[in-house]
Write a protein that holds these residues in place. Structure first.
Motif, PDB file in Angstrom:
ATOM      1  N   THR A 740      -9.293   2.882   1.633  1.00 27.29           N
ATOM      2  CA  THR A 740      -9.935   1.521   1.562  1.00 27.29           C
ATOM      3  C   THR A 740      -8.987   0.658   1.876  1.00 27.29           C
ATOM      4  O   THR A 740      -8.699  -0.219   2.438  1.00 27.29           O
ATOM      5  CB  THR A 740      -9.874   0.486  -0.294  1.00 27.29           C
ATOM      6  OG1 THR A 740     -10.429   1.957  -0.936  1.00 27.29           O
ATOM      7  CG2 THR A 740     -10.752  -0.322  -0.494  1.00 27.29           C
ATOM      8  N   ILE A 763     -15.899  -6.291  -2.677  1.00 25.62           N
ATOM      9  CA  ILE A 763     -16.240  -4.174  -2.261  1.00 25.62           C
ATOM     10  C   ILE A 763     -17.170  -4.590  -3.734  1.00 25.62           C
ATOM     11  O   ILE A 763     -17.756  -4.318  -4.288  1.00 25.62           O
ATOM     12  CB  ILE A 763     -15.136  -3.864  -2.854  1.00 25.62           C
ATOM     13  CG1 ILE A 763     -13.481  -4.424  -2.110  1.00 25.62           C
ATOM     14  CG2 ILE A 763     -15.374  -2.335  -2.458  1.00 25.62           C
ATOM     15  CD1 ILE A 763     -12.228  -3.091  -2.631  1.00 25.62           C
ATOM     16  N   SER A 765     -19.900  -0.675  -4.814  1.00 24.33           N
ATOM     17  CA  SER A 765     -19.548   0.272  -4.868  1.00 24.33           C
ATOM     18  C   SER A 765     -20.623   0.811  -6.402  1.00 24.33           C
ATOM     19  O   SER A 765     -20.492   0.698  -7.572  1.00 24.33           O
ATOM     20  CB  SER A 765     -18.044   0.124  -5.607  1.00 24.33           C
ATOM     21  OG  SER A 765     -17.884   2.328  -6.445  1.00 24.33           O
ATOM     22  N   ASP A 770     -15.433   5.881  -8.501  1.00 22.13           N
ATOM     23  CA  ASP A 770     -15.134   5.388  -7.191  1.00 22.13           C
ATOM     24  C   ASP A 770     -14.267   3.342  -8.031  1.00 22.13           C
ATOM     25  O   ASP A 770     -14.072   2.610  -7.681  1.00 22.13           O
ATOM     26  CB  ASP A 770     -16.150   4.917  -6.338  1.00 22.13           C
ATOM     27  CG  ASP A 770     -15.679   5.893  -5.636  1.00 22.13           C
ATOM     28  OD1 ASP A 770     -15.168   6.978  -5.481  1.00 22.13           O
ATOM     29  OD2 ASP A 770     -16.522   6.049  -4.464  1.00 22.13           O
ATOM     30  N   LEU A 774     -10.999   1.372  -8.171  1.00 23.96           N
ATOM     31  CA  LEU A 774     -10.637   0.197  -7.593  1.00 23.96           C
ATOM     32  C   LEU A 774     -10.437  -0.791  -8.484  1.00 23.96           C
ATOM     33  O   LEU A 774      -9.183  -1.672  -8.054  1.00 23.96           O
ATOM     34  CB  LEU A 774     -12.190  -0.402  -6.267  1.00 23.96           C
ATOM     35  CG  LEU A 774     -12.138   1.236  -5.647  1.00 23.96           C
ATOM     36  CD1 LEU A 774     -13.414   0.755  -4.839  1.00 23.96           C
ATOM     37  CD2 LEU A 774     -10.594   1.235  -4.165  1.00 23.96           C
ATOM     38  N   ILE A 812     -16.898  -2.958   1.961  1.00 21.81           N
ATOM     39  CA  ILE A 812     -15.816  -3.543   1.871  1.00 21.81           C
ATOM     40  C   ILE A 812     -16.116  -5.786   3.151  1.00 21.81           C
ATOM     41  O   ILE A 812     -16.368  -5.343   3.837  1.00 21.81           O
ATOM     42  CB  ILE A 812     -14.827  -3.213   2.770  1.00 21.81           C
ATOM     43  CG1 ILE A 812     -14.277  -1.829   1.481  1.00 21.81           C
ATOM     44  CG2 ILE A 812     -13.679  -4.185   2.091  1.00 21.81           C
ATOM     45  CD1 ILE A 812     -12.901  -1.215   2.269  1.00 21.81           C
TER      46      ILE A 812
END
Length: 886
Positions: A740, A763, A765, A770, A774, A812
């Motif tokens: 990332t 972001i 997800s 995941d 993050l 992203i």
């Protein structure tokens, strides 16, 4: 602790540390029944030698294994020594004599040998000193020389045993003769080259009708002066009526017969071949089958003798060739000349063209010895680490010829055979008999020849340990574990050592054979002393440091493949050494001394701590596996990537924020210990390939510990894999975070956002693992990608005027409004796109051009195709980035 200098200077430490190791006796091997031995015998370099880059690679690989196994707890022995190099060494001293206007014959045999010993004592240790400068961890107390007393005794013992078994014999055969060195050479001491030559067609008149001729073709017309027959194939219908006819050899007027022999190739030349039994191996065999006379037409210097005829006597063989051709042409007997590519043999020492020559020589019967040597490789008792060399080895042994072991020089092991001058009785003994056992005469003369240099070298693995005595060293250290060498001596040395080991020890000499690649110059020619195309390795070491040279040579030489050397190659190792030094300086400037070495269970670990411990553990396993499988190149890449990227670029960068700013003393303590611990273990893994810098740093590092761990890093343990130190989940999480962060950095670069400019990141997800990873560790992203605010969720929507990137299953987004001048950046990207589209169009046109595809080298065409693919990818990316700004 003395403060580390800002710039790493290997010259300040390498000589001092080598002396430090020697003073500690760290390379001295002792019989230790509590330890398993690990043994390597060095391929003994010639006493005439100086290091070239091939030696650097070879000895570095051996040293890596010795240091690695030592740190694994083995009792290691790397047994060093040098080879007397018969022909090469005598040539060197003869050249010195020539400057004085003398030859060896002016001195006589005894004085000449004394002179060579003097030269050896003065110059023979140069290569040993160079090996020490490289860092070679040999046990120098055991250094041997192939003509020292013990090895000389072993040579005599072997000769006598083989002679008594009728495996050594003397006979007159065609051998390879070097007129410059004036000695016989074994087949594998002859280097063959393809040469553009000629095929001359010569007419031989019939005895009974001088107007009729038989034509023969030859590449060596001067040898016709020694012809004793013309041969045809018995199945060749063209010549059946000519068999038993008589023809005359031109220029010498010798009457010879036309004979039939199955060996004759009807397709070569005219189908009739001249037969010169004293100057050609195949002709010699034809002569034996047909009872032909053998006429030597030149002497040992390649000068024509009286058998060649009055006109040619005294000429050099090649001068004679010119005269013979001239005379044949004048007589109208030279009918045709064709271009011909001929494979010409040269002396491996002086490059003189070899003369096949009938000579009385000593031979070893090789087929009986080869049988066991084949078996132990075929059944896997000896393993070749590169399979293709196993095939080469087997093919050579299955087609082996008897070994010519006598040499007509003075420097070497004199053949232990004596003759009674009165009755001719022959004695084979270690010492000269006082009297003849047959007639009682005391007039005894030793055979004047010496043994081939390789006759002592093939005994090297066991003669160096005291054989023929059954010594404790032989019991403990033999067989050796691995032979590391280059492909050039598989026949000279490797195969013969296996034969000798099986014959005299009834055991293999080594368990593994590692054939490394050849070091080539920038013209892709093998580096060698004789060609003078190798840089002086000592100058390279003085410039870059031994560690940089060692690391670079291994790093750039894949298993079994060749490497093209240039000085730029060494920059890899120099840069890496500087990185190691600077990382250590950072650690030492920021770490605190430990009151005690904590247990892992007592430490408070963050995700990044668990990740680095996991990676350290995995890397140690990967490197150990690579070393055990002789994948040296892989091992250097593994440790390089771990230390430079994972430890320095990620862990140290993340953890230094904790050390500088963390208020949590427990986490600070963890960071303090782990930067020392990971550096310590990394140095241990690096030690085999970069011994000097790792010892220097490690000595400083252990000052942070409550008490010294050992006298030397070599007395510590190589990091061992521990299955209890696996943090697989943490490693998976950290991998996602790194990807990332790299993605965000790439977006910055693509959109011309300076690294120091703060950005916000969104972001998306959809995977729980995941997303939670993050969210829970967003501080790492903020720290390492210079992010202010970060929004993470499964419902994130792409903001306006933002660039995007996809990393696996996550998206992203980086908003650009207020971060860059969007219109200026859009224009920059459009300008860049237009330029690349023009380049792409040119590339496309070139690849659609049939003439280019047909005439350009394949590598150039392939490069152009790769360029087109790369341009296409970049153009698509630019178009996407432009669309983000619209």
């Amino acid at each position: 602790m003395n403060k580390m200098k800002k710039v790493y200077n290997p010259q300040n430490i390498e000589s001092r540390l080598y002396k430090f190791w020697q003073d500690l006796g760290i390379f001295k091997a002792e019989i230790n029944e509590n330890k398993e031995p690990f043994t390597i015998v060095i391929p003994p370099p010639n006493v005439t030698g100086i290091l070239h880059m091939g030696h650097i690679l070879n000895n570095t690989l051996q040293d890596i294994m010795i240091r690695y196994k030592k740190m694994q707890g083995f009792e290691t022995l790397w047994l060093p020594g040098t080879d007397h190099a018969g022909i090469a060494t005598q040539n060197v001293v003869e050249k010195e004599l020539a400057k004085e206007g003398k030859t060896r014959f002016d001195l006589g045999r005894e004085k000449m040998i004394e002179r060579i010993w003097e030269w050896k004592d003065e110059n023979g240790n140069l290569i040993i000193d160079q090996l020490k400068k490289l860092g070679s961890g040999c046990d120098w107390s055991r250094e041997r020389f192939t003509m020292d007393e013990g090895l000389s005794n072993a040579v005599k013992e072997v000769f006598i045993r083989l002679y008594e078994k009728n495996m050594i014999y003397k006979g007159k055969y065609i051998i390879n003769w070097c007129p410059r060195c004036e000695t016989a050479l074994a087949d594998d001491e002859v280097e063959h080259e393809d040469k553009n030559s000629k095929l001359w067609y010569i007419k031989y008149p019939f005895k009974n009708d001088k107007n009729k001729f038989v034509e023969v073709a030859t590449t060596r017309p001067e040898t016709m002066l020694g012809d004793t027959a013309v041969a045809v194939n018995p199945s060749d219908e063209r010549f059946k009526d000519l068999i038993d006819e008589k023809v005359i050899v031109p220029l010498v007027n010798r009457e010879i017969e036309i004979i039939a022999d199955d060996f004759v190739d009807s397709e070569f030349g005219t189908g009739c071949v001249k037969v010169t039994p004293a100057h050609d191996e195949n002709d010699f065999e034809i002569g034996r089958r047909n009872n032909l006379k053998k006429i030597l037409i030149m002497d040992e210097k390649g000068i024509m003798n009286s058998n060649a005829g009055d006109k040619y006597e005294g000429m050099d063989r090649f001068e004679c060739r010119k005269e013979v051709l001239k005379d044949l042409e004048e007589l109208g007997l030279l009918s045709k000349i064709e271009d011909y590519t001929n494979r010409v043999g040269h002396c491996y020492r002086c490059d003189t063209v070899i003369e096949p020559y009938l000579s009385n020589q000593w031979f070893v019967r090789m087929k009986p010895l080869a049988e066991k040597a084949l078996e132990v490789v075929k059944n896997g008792k000896i393993k070749f680490q590169t399979p293709r060399w196993k095939k080469v080895y087997i093919n050579w042994l299955e087609n082996i010829h008897d070994w010519c072991i006598s040499r007509q020089i003075w420097w070497g092991h004199r053949i232990p055979v004596y003759y009674c001058d009165d009755c001719g009785e022959t004695f084979v003994a270690k010492e000269k008999p006082k009297t003849c056992s047959k007639c009682g005469s005391d007039s005894i003369t030793q055979d004047s020849d010496v043994l081939d240099t390789w006759f002592s070298s093939w005994l090297w693995p066991f003669s160096t340990m005291g054989w023929p005595e059954n010594t404790p060293d032989l019991e403990y250290f033999y067989p050796t574990d691995v032979l590391i060498t280059d492909p050039g001596i598989i026949f000279f040395w490797v195969a013969r050592m296996v034969m000798a080991g099986m014959e005299f020890m009834e055991e293999i000499p080594f368990k593994n054979v590692y054939i490394h690649g050849t070091v080539l110059d920038e013209n892709k020619v093998k580096m060698s002393k004789s060609l003078g195309n190798s840089p002086d390795p000592i100058e390279i070491i003085n410039k870059f440091g031994a560690d940089a040279v060692r690391f670079s040579m291994v790093f750039n030489t894949p298993k079994g493949n060749n490497v093209v050397y240039s000085d730029s190659l060494i920059e890899t190792g120099r840069n890496f050494a500087n990185k190691i030094w600077n990382a250590a300086r950072f650690v030492f400037m920021n770490a605190e001394e430990l009151d005690e070495i904590p247990k892992l269970a007592d430490l408070e670990l963050e995700l990044v701590d668990e990740w680095i411990l996991h990676r350290l553990n995995e890397v140690s396993k990967e490197i150990s596996t690579a070393y055990n499988e002789y994948r040296f190149n892989d091992s250097t890449h593994i440790i390089y990537d771990f230390f430079w990227n994972e430890f320095c670029a990620w862990y140290l960068e993340i953890v230094k924020d904790r050390i500088y700013n963390q208020e949590n003393e427990s986490l600070k303590k963890t960071g303090n210990f782990l930067i020392l611990h990971v550096l310590d273990q990394s140095l241990r893994m690096l030690q085999p390939v970069m011994p000097f810098i790792t010892e220097e740093i490690w000595q400083r590092l252990q000052e942070f510990y409550p008490k010294p761990l050992a006298d030397s890093i070599l007395k510590t343990s190589f990091h061992a894999y521990d299955k209890d130190k696996k943090f697989s989940i943490s490693a998976r999480k950290m991998s996602l975070l790194i990807d990332t962060i790299i993605g965000i950095r790439g977006m910055r670069k693509d959109m011309n956002v300076p690294p120091a400019t703060h950005v916000n990141i969104h972001i998306k997800s959809i995977k729980d693992f995941d997303r939670h990873t993050l969210q829970d560790n967003s501080k790492y992203i903020q720290l390492m990608a210079n992010v202010d605010k970060i929004y993470i969720g499964d419902d994130v929507v792409k903001p306006d005027k933002s660039t995007a990137s996809v990393i696996k299953s996550i998206e992203i987004f980086m908003p650009l409004e207020g971060v860059i001048d969007i219109e200026t950046e859009r224009k920059r990207l459009i300008k860049k796109l237009n330029k690349l589209e023009n380049v792409f169009a040119g590339c496309k046109r070139k690849l659609e051009n049939e003439q280019f595809l047909q005439k350009a080298p394949a590598a150039v065409v392939e490069k152009e195709k790769e360029k087109k693919l790369e341009l296409s990818s970049t153009i698509e990316k630019l178009k996407a980035n432009i669309s983000f700004l619209e």
